[in-house]
Scaffold this motif. Sequence first.
Motif, PDB file in Angstrom:
ATOM      1  N   LEU A 269      -1.168   1.322  -5.615  1.00 10.80           N
ATOM      2  CA  LEU A 269      -2.002   0.790  -4.548  1.00 10.80           C
ATOM      3  C   LEU A 269      -2.008   1.869  -3.462  1.00 10.80           C
ATOM      4  CD1 LEU A 269      -3.720  -1.505  -3.466  1.00 10.80           C
ATOM      5  CD2 LEU A 269      -1.661  -2.481  -2.452  1.00 10.80           C
TER       6      LEU A 269
ATOM      7  N   PHE B  27      -8.739   1.173   3.279  1.00  8.38           N
ATOM      8  CA  PHE B  27      -7.825   0.132   2.797  1.00  8.38           C
ATOM      9  C   PHE B  27      -7.269   0.523   1.432  1.00  8.38           C
ATOM     10  CE2 PHE B  27     -12.177  -1.226   1.748  1.00  8.38           C
ATOM     11  CZ  PHE B  27     -12.097  -1.395   0.368  1.00  8.38           C
ATOM     12  N   GLY B  28      -6.298  -0.248   0.981  1.00  6.77           N
ATOM     13  CA  GLY B  28      -5.635   0.027  -0.290  1.00  6.77           C
ATOM     14  C   GLY B  28      -6.537  -0.241  -1.482  1.00  6.77           C
TER      15      GLY B  28
ATOM     16  N   LYS C 233      -3.926   3.994  -0.349  1.00  8.56           N
ATOM     17  CA  LYS C 233      -4.919   3.829   0.716  1.00  8.56           C
ATOM     18  C   LYS C 233      -6.032   4.856   0.526  1.00  8.56           C
ATOM     19  CE  LYS C 233      -5.612   3.354   5.632  1.00  8.56           C
ATOM     20  NZ  LYS C 233      -4.995   3.289   6.955  1.00  8.56           N
ATOM     21  N   ASP C 234      -7.240   4.360   0.395  1.00  5.30           N
ATOM     22  CA  ASP C 234      -8.419   5.209   0.261  1.00  5.30           C
ATOM     23  C   ASP C 234      -8.854   5.633   1.666  1.00  5.30           C
ATOM     24  OD1 ASP C 234     -11.451   5.653   0.232  1.00  5.30           O
ATOM     25  OD2 ASP C 234     -10.965   5.634  -1.905  1.00  5.30           O
TER      26      ASP C 234
ATOM     27  N   THR D 209       0.846  -1.189   0.000  1.00  7.66           N
ATOM     28  CA  THR D 209       0.000   0.000   0.000  1.00  7.66           C
ATOM     29  C   THR D 209       0.883   1.241   0.000  1.00  7.66           C
ATOM     30  OG1 THR D 209      -1.724  -1.167   1.202  1.00  7.66           O
ATOM     31  CG2 THR D 209      -1.829   1.228   1.248  1.00  7.66           C
ATOM     32  N   GLY D 210       0.501   2.196  -0.826  1.00  9.56           N
ATOM     33  CA  GLY D 210       1.253   3.444  -0.945  1.00  9.56           C
ATOM     34  C   GLY D 210       2.277   3.428  -2.063  1.00  9.56           C
TER      35      GLY D 210
ATOM     36  N   GLY E 296      -6.372  -0.679  -5.529  1.00  6.96           N
ATOM     37  CA  GLY E 296      -5.454  -0.892  -6.641  1.00  6.96           C
ATOM     38  C   GLY E 296      -5.943  -0.244  -7.917  1.00  6.96           C
TER      39      GLY E 296
ATOM     40  N   GLN F   3     -10.557  -5.291  -7.025  1.00  9.33           N
ATOM     41  CA  GLN F   3     -10.167  -5.183  -5.617  1.00  9.33           C
ATOM     42  C   GLN F   3     -10.128  -6.533  -4.917  1.00  9.33           C
ATOM     43  OE1 GLN F   3      -8.905  -2.365  -4.522  1.00  9.33           O
ATOM     44  NE2 GLN F   3      -9.338  -1.616  -6.565  1.00  9.33           N
TER      45      GLN F   3
END
Length: 155
Positions: A45, A53-54, A47-48, A19-20, A56, A142
């Motif tokens: 990816l 959560f991540g 993080k929302d 993530t990130g 993609g 997702q």
Amino acid sequence: MPPPGDWPAGAVNTAVVPTGHAGRIAFAKKGKIINGWESLVEYSLIKDKKLGFGVGDIDVSYVDGFTYPILCTCKGVRLSGCYDNLWTQGKTCPEENGQGACKNPHRMKKDIDHAHEWFKLCEHKAYTYSKDDQANSNGKCQSGTVECEIMPGKP
């Protein structure tokens, strides 16, 4: 990320993205110099904040140029890219580099709203100009693995 190197026909590589993370993979012919005109797979990816959560995101880009047709799918559903081999459409590449890549004349032009004629078959399927946002997966996958298939390039 898979390391730089040769991928034989039918090879499968796996990339686990934290993530990130965001990046891109360029595809060039064996032994040829990567010069910024290659077909790309771009991914992130991020993080929302609302979801927590991540999320993609992936796209195939021919904004800089074209070497190979690429199609990315998730559970059999097209996310981005196209199987059209632009080398075999009977048109002349606007600027070939002698290394198996065709430069996109619309690269770096932010005011363009359509694909150059040579890239038209893949417009809205893969990025063919900088604002071709219909080519983006927009987080459609997702809950699965994204698979990107690289088709044979220039004959």
